[in-house]
Design an enzyme around this catalytic site. Structure first.
Site, PDB file in Angstrom:
ATOM      1  N   GLU A   1      -0.677  -1.991   5.008  1.00  0.00           N
ATOM      2  CA  GLU A   1       0.087  -1.988   6.271  1.00  0.00           C
ATOM      3  C   GLU A   1      -0.041  -0.650   6.975  1.00  0.00           C
ATOM      4  O   GLU A   1      -0.070  -0.593   8.201  1.00  0.00           O
ATOM      5  CB  GLU A   1       1.567  -2.295   5.980  1.00  0.00           C
ATOM      6  CG  GLU A   1       2.403  -2.524   7.245  1.00  0.00           C
ATOM      7  CD  GLU A   1       2.754  -1.244   7.985  1.00  0.00           C
ATOM      8  OE1 GLU A   1       2.735  -1.265   9.234  1.00  0.00           O
ATOM      9  OE2 GLU A   1       3.041  -0.217   7.344  1.00  0.00           O
TER      10      GLU A   1
ATOM     11  N   ASP B   1       0.807  -1.224   0.000  1.00  0.00           N
ATOM     12  CA  ASP B   1       0.000   0.000   0.000  1.00  0.00           C
ATOM     13  C   ASP B   1       0.840   1.275   0.000  1.00  0.00           C
ATOM     14  O   ASP B   1       1.966   1.309   0.461  1.00  0.00           O
ATOM     15  CB  ASP B   1      -0.935   0.017   1.213  1.00  0.00           C
ATOM     16  CG  ASP B   1      -0.184  -0.152   2.541  1.00  0.00           C
ATOM     17  OD1 ASP B   1       0.697  -1.033   2.610  1.00  0.00           O
ATOM     18  OD2 ASP B   1      -0.466   0.604   3.483  1.00  0.00           O
TER      19      ASP B   1
HETATM   20 ZN    ZN Z   1       4.650   3.701   6.685  1.00  0.00          ZN
HETATM   21 ZN    ZN Z   2       6.140   1.022   5.754  1.00  0.00          ZN
END
Ligand code: ZN
Ligand code: ZN
Length: 404
Positions: free
Chosen positions: A142, A84
């Site tokens: 994440e 991401d």
């Molecule tokens: Zn980060």
């Molecule tokens: Zn990261």
């Protein structure tokens, strides 16, 4: 950047350098937010399919899991990367700068993904060296709590075949380019966000005796809370308590009914996070009592600390030194004060999360993670892919000889 000559995995990684770099630049130009990584995961899936790996897509939403089968009945090691990007601008002027306004790969997850794709290709070419299976886990989201690790675990990412150990890496601008850094034990912090309401009774400042002023209560909380870190916790345990916002009132001549404070708690040990929240609650209760009011504290637990398995770290150090020169491989005792949801994978299987140094001041690569100018020299990526490949191959051999 000096590296050990002759390492099989590194030779192949260097052959793939251009491809790994192209993949990273493509992801960088087309960043996607957490749980929206459809383009990215599509490219990942196509790459793994072309390598002939067993493929599962849409794992935990946009995640991808691919398995490389080595010799039968061997153990299984996983390597995980996050995919991401962040909701922020990309202020770089490079040709591969973000083409999606307001979204940028400023945490290097584009690199993590490209490195893992590189490792998958390296290990596929050398599958005859594998004494078991390697699972490649491409994880969504994440950087947005509650993260993409838990949905992937719930969706069976660590099953069929079940995983006996897990590797992951992250870029780190605090260390010089090409350094491989790893810490045993707790290596990232446990974080929590909090919202604290100081509740009083508003009114006219001319009649303070008729009010319970939450602004004064909030002031006491902010000041007294500083003594939690300085006087109530072990100075050997890294601890952060920070207020990020204070909101209350509408005008200078009105005492408000409430003041709302928000902030973050960060501790190395997960249990210390609970203790810190309890101490904040105690201080807020005291401040409310001084002002004749009440308080309400809400704590939102975020990611737990990443625990690096000490025995697996020792094995990883040996593997990394086969690829990089010994002075490039650093066994540190310094944790990083950021959070990481790979910790949820480490709760299921022993794991090692290591860091790849990327600082190169001469080339202008010294901006921190999450900076709109964050960037790095892509020549480090083949090294990282080779380290993953060597560590995974060694893990399988080690498991046939002994348990962790
Ligand atoms: Zn980060
Ligand atoms: Zn990261």
């Amino acid at each position: 950047m000096a590296v050990t000559p002759g390492n099989t995995f590194l030779k192949t990684a260097n052959d793939l350098a251009g491809k790994i770099s192209d993949l990273r630049r493509d992801f960088h130009r087309h960043p996607e937010l957490g749980m929206q990584e459809t383009r990215t995961s599509g490219i990942v899936a196509e790459h793994c399919r072309n390598l002939g790996l067993d493929l599962r897509t849409k794992v935990g939403n946009t995640g991808v899991v691919a398995v490389l089968h080595g010799k039968k009945n061997g153990p299984c090691v996983a390597i995980r990367a996050d995919m991401d990007a962040l909701p922020m601008t990309d202020d770089k002027t490079v040709p591969y700068a973000s083409s999606n306004p307001g979204i940028a790969h400023a945490c290097g997850h584009d690199a993590n993904t490209a490195i893992l794709m590189g490792a998958a290709e390296i290990l596929t070419r050398h599958s005859d060296l594998l004494q078991g299976n390697v699972k490649f886990i491409f994880q969504p989201s994440e950087d947005t709590v509650p993260g993409g690790a838990l949905p992937m675990i719930k969706d069976g990412a660590l099953e069929n075949p079940s995983v006996q150990g897990l590797l992951s890496s992250h870029l780190m601008p605090d260390y010089d380019e090409g350094e491989i850094i790893v810490k045993s034990g707790y290596s990232t912090i446990s974080s929590a966000g909090f919202t604290l309401k100081m509740l009083g009774k508003g009114g006219h400042p001319a009649y303070p005796q008729l009010t319970n002023d939450p602004v004064v209560m909030a002031g006491h909380v902010i000041t007294a809370a500083q003594s939690i870190v300085s006087r109530r916790v072990d100075p050997q345990d890294p601890t952060i308590l920070c207020f990020g916002s204070v909101h209350g009132g509408t005008a200078g001549n009105i005492i408000p009914d409430e003041v709302v404070l928000t902030g973050t708690i960060r501790t190395l040990k997960p249990e210390a996070r609970d203790e810190l929240a309890a101490l904040l609650d105690e201080i807020a209760a005291g401040a409310a009592k001084i002002g004749g009011g009440r308080h309400a504290l809400e704590v939102q637990m975020e990611y737990p600390s990443v625990y690096n398995h000490p025995g697996m770290v020792d094995e990883f150090l040996i593997s990394a030194r086969k690829v990089a020169t010994p002075d490039q491989v650093i066994h540190t005792d310094r944790p990083t004060m950021s959070g990481e949801d790979v910790s949820y994978f480490h709760q299921q299987a022993p794991g090692v999360r290591w860091l790849l140094g990327i600082r190169n001041k001469e080339l202008g690569f010294m901006y921190p993670l999450h900076s709109p100018l964050f960037d790095f020299n892509e020549t480090v990526m083949p090294l990282a892919a080779a380290v993953h490949a060597q560590a995974a191959a060694d893990f399988l051999v080690n498991r046939l000889e002994k348990e962790l």
